[in-house]
Design a protein around this motif. Sequence first.
Motif, PDB file in Angstrom:
ATOM      1  N   MET A 181      15.386 -40.567 -33.302  1.00 23.20           N
ATOM      2  CA  MET A 181      15.647 -39.673 -32.198  1.00 23.20           C
ATOM      3  C   MET A 181      17.139 -39.353 -32.176  1.00 23.20           C
ATOM      4  N   ASN A 182      17.455 -38.073 -32.134  1.00 26.75           N
ATOM      5  CA  ASN A 182      18.831 -37.598 -32.183  1.00 26.75           C
ATOM      6  C   ASN A 182      19.186 -37.025 -30.817  1.00 26.75           C
ATOM      7  N   LEU A 183      20.061 -37.728 -30.083  1.00 25.01           N
ATOM      8  CA  LEU A 183      20.480 -37.276 -28.759  1.00 25.01           C
ATOM      9  C   LEU A 183      21.863 -36.648 -28.839  1.00 25.01           C
ATOM     10  N   LYS A 184      22.018 -35.514 -28.171  1.00 24.69           N
ATOM     11  CA  LYS A 184      23.330 -34.898 -28.070  1.00 24.69           C
ATOM     12  C   LYS A 184      23.832 -35.133 -26.657  1.00 24.69           C
ATOM     13  N   LEU A 185      25.021 -35.728 -26.618  1.00 32.32           N
ATOM     14  CA  LEU A 185      25.599 -36.016 -25.309  1.00 32.32           C
ATOM     15  C   LEU A 185      26.541 -34.891 -24.916  1.00 32.32           C
ATOM     16  N   THR A 186      26.377 -34.428 -23.730  1.00 31.18           N
ATOM     17  CA  THR A 186      27.263 -33.389 -23.218  1.00 31.18           C
ATOM     18  C   THR A 186      28.592 -34.026 -22.859  1.00 31.18           C
ATOM     19  N   PRO A 187      29.658 -33.219 -22.827  1.00 29.21           N
ATOM     20  CA  PRO A 187      30.956 -33.780 -22.458  1.00 29.21           C
ATOM     21  C   PRO A 187      30.942 -34.456 -21.079  1.00 29.21           C
ATOM     22  N   THR A 188      30.169 -33.912 -20.166  1.00 28.71           N
ATOM     23  CA  THR A 188      30.105 -34.494 -18.826  1.00 28.71           C
ATOM     24  C   THR A 188      29.439 -35.867 -18.869  1.00 28.71           C
ATOM     25  N   LEU A 189      28.339 -35.975 -19.602  1.00 26.65           N
ATOM     26  CA  LEU A 189      27.619 -37.252 -19.709  1.00 26.65           C
ATOM     27  C   LEU A 189      28.479 -38.283 -20.434  1.00 26.65           C
ATOM     28  N   ARG A 190      29.192 -37.861 -21.488  1.00 27.45           N
ATOM     29  CA  ARG A 190      30.068 -38.798 -22.196  1.00 27.45           C
ATOM     30  C   ARG A 190      31.143 -39.321 -21.261  1.00 27.45           C
ATOM     31  N   LYS A 191      31.706 -38.428 -20.447  1.00 28.77           N
ATOM     32  CA  LYS A 191      32.750 -38.836 -19.509  1.00 28.77           C
ATOM     33  C   LYS A 191      32.184 -39.803 -18.481  1.00 28.77           C
ATOM     34  N   HIS A 192      30.979 -39.528 -17.982  1.00 31.54           N
ATOM     35  CA  HIS A 192      30.330 -40.371 -16.980  1.00 31.54           C
ATOM     36  C   HIS A 192      30.032 -41.770 -17.552  1.00 31.54           C
ATOM     37  N   LEU A 193      29.654 -41.829 -18.836  1.00 33.54           N
ATOM     38  CA  LEU A 193      29.343 -43.113 -19.470  1.00 33.54           C
ATOM     39  C   LEU A 193      30.594 -43.820 -20.000  1.00 33.54           C
ATOM     40  N   GLY A 194      31.740 -43.121 -19.993  1.00 28.49           N
ATOM     41  CA  GLY A 194      32.986 -43.717 -20.469  1.00 28.49           C
ATOM     42  C   GLY A 194      33.083 -43.754 -21.993  1.00 28.49           C
ATOM     43  N   LEU A 195      32.409 -42.825 -22.662  1.00 34.47           N
ATOM     44  CA  LEU A 195      32.427 -42.777 -24.121  1.00 34.47           C
ATOM     45  C   LEU A 195      33.484 -41.781 -24.590  1.00 34.47           C
ATOM     46  N   GLN A 196      34.093 -42.099 -25.696  1.00 30.41           N
ATOM     47  CA  GLN A 196      35.070 -41.186 -26.283  1.00 30.41           C
ATOM     48  C   GLN A 196      34.438 -40.486 -27.475  1.00 30.41           C
ATOM     49  N   GLN A 197      34.831 -39.253 -27.668  1.00 30.86           N
ATOM     50  CA  GLN A 197      34.337 -38.507 -28.816  1.00 30.86           C
ATOM     51  C   GLN A 197      35.197 -38.856 -30.025  1.00 30.86           C
ATOM     52  N   LEU A 198      34.550 -39.248 -31.107  1.00 28.43           N
ATOM     53  CA  LEU A 198      35.260 -39.595 -32.332  1.00 28.43           C
ATOM     54  C   LEU A 198      35.446 -38.337 -33.172  1.00 28.43           C
ATOM     55  N   ILE A 199      36.661 -38.180 -33.694  1.00 30.47           N
ATOM     56  CA  ILE A 199      36.981 -37.023 -34.514  1.00 30.47           C
ATOM     57  C   ILE A 199      37.381 -37.529 -35.895  1.00 30.47           C
ATOM     58  N   SER A 200      36.808 -36.953 -36.913  1.00 27.98           N
ATOM     59  CA  SER A 200      37.100 -37.337 -38.293  1.00 27.98           C
ATOM     60  C   SER A 200      38.522 -36.945 -38.651  1.00 27.98           C
ATOM     61  N   LYS A 201      39.218 -37.808 -39.431  1.00 30.16           N
ATOM     62  CA  LYS A 201      40.574 -37.497 -39.877  1.00 30.16           C
ATOM     63  C   LYS A 201      40.572 -36.535 -41.055  1.00 30.16           C
ATOM     64  N   GLN A 202      39.457 -36.434 -41.744  1.00 31.71           N
ATOM     65  CA  GLN A 202      39.373 -35.521 -42.875  1.00 31.71           C
ATOM     66  C   GLN A 202      39.185 -34.099 -42.355  1.00 31.71           C
ATOM     67  N   PRO A 203      39.860 -33.168 -42.987  1.00 33.06           N
ATOM     68  CA  PRO A 203      39.711 -31.775 -42.530  1.00 33.06           C
ATOM     69  C   PRO A 203      38.289 -31.281 -42.764  1.00 33.06           C
ATOM     70  N   TYR A 204      37.850 -30.482 -41.852  1.00 29.52           N
ATOM     71  CA  TYR A 204      36.518 -29.903 -41.944  1.00 29.52           C
ATOM     72  C   TYR A 204      36.543 -28.801 -42.978  1.00 29.52           C
ATOM     73  N   LYS A 205      35.618 -28.875 -43.929  1.00 30.03           N
ATOM     74  CA  LYS A 205      35.552 -27.862 -44.983  1.00 30.03           C
ATOM     75  C   LYS A 205      34.540 -26.800 -44.580  1.00 30.03           C
ATOM     76  N   ASP A 206      35.060 -25.636 -44.363  1.00 28.66           N
ATOM     77  CA  ASP A 206      34.214 -24.509 -44.005  1.00 28.66           C
ATOM     78  C   ASP A 206      33.715 -23.870 -45.291  1.00 28.66           C
ATOM     79  N   SER A 207      32.410 -23.730 -45.390  1.00 29.88           N
ATOM     80  CA  SER A 207      31.840 -23.167 -46.611  1.00 29.88           C
ATOM     81  C   SER A 207      32.212 -21.695 -46.784  1.00 29.88           C
ATOM     82  N   LYS A 208      32.674 -21.055 -45.730  1.00 28.58           N
ATOM     83  CA  LYS A 208      33.033 -19.649 -45.814  1.00 28.58           C
ATOM     84  C   LYS A 208      34.425 -19.434 -46.390  1.00 28.58           C
TER      85      LYS A 208
END
Length: 120
Positions: free
Chosen positions: A1-28
């Motif tokens: 099961m794949n749950l997507k947490l909204t920014p509001t729900l993450r804030k309410h639960l006290g979760l931080q969003q993890l951001i990858s240090k590697q640059p995102y490669k855009d296929s375009k």
Amino acid sequence: MNLKLTPTLRKHLGLQQLISKQPYKDSKTKKQPSIIPQPILEKNEYRLLAKMLAAINHQLNPEKLSLEKNIVLYQHPNKTLIFDDVNIEDDNQLMHLTPLTTMIQQPQLKRPVWEKLKTL
């Protein structure tokens, strides 16, 4: 099961969003081709020059090799070797030799070059 947490729900639960240090490669985005310098000499020419210099107790230094107007130049410690025409008169700083490609095609032309190189 794949749950997507909204920014509001993450804030309410006290979760931080993890951001990858590697640059995102855009296929375009187009990838820039890396520029690879072309070698000055072909493999057989390079081998011949290395063997000729080794015969006079000198190790070929690729940094001393250059190409000017399709003529190979090598900065030997004693003289500049110019692979254009063995019959051109030399001076204190320049030594004219048969082109490497010509010596490969006509091995009998190596002898006059060898005679000149022995004087270095």
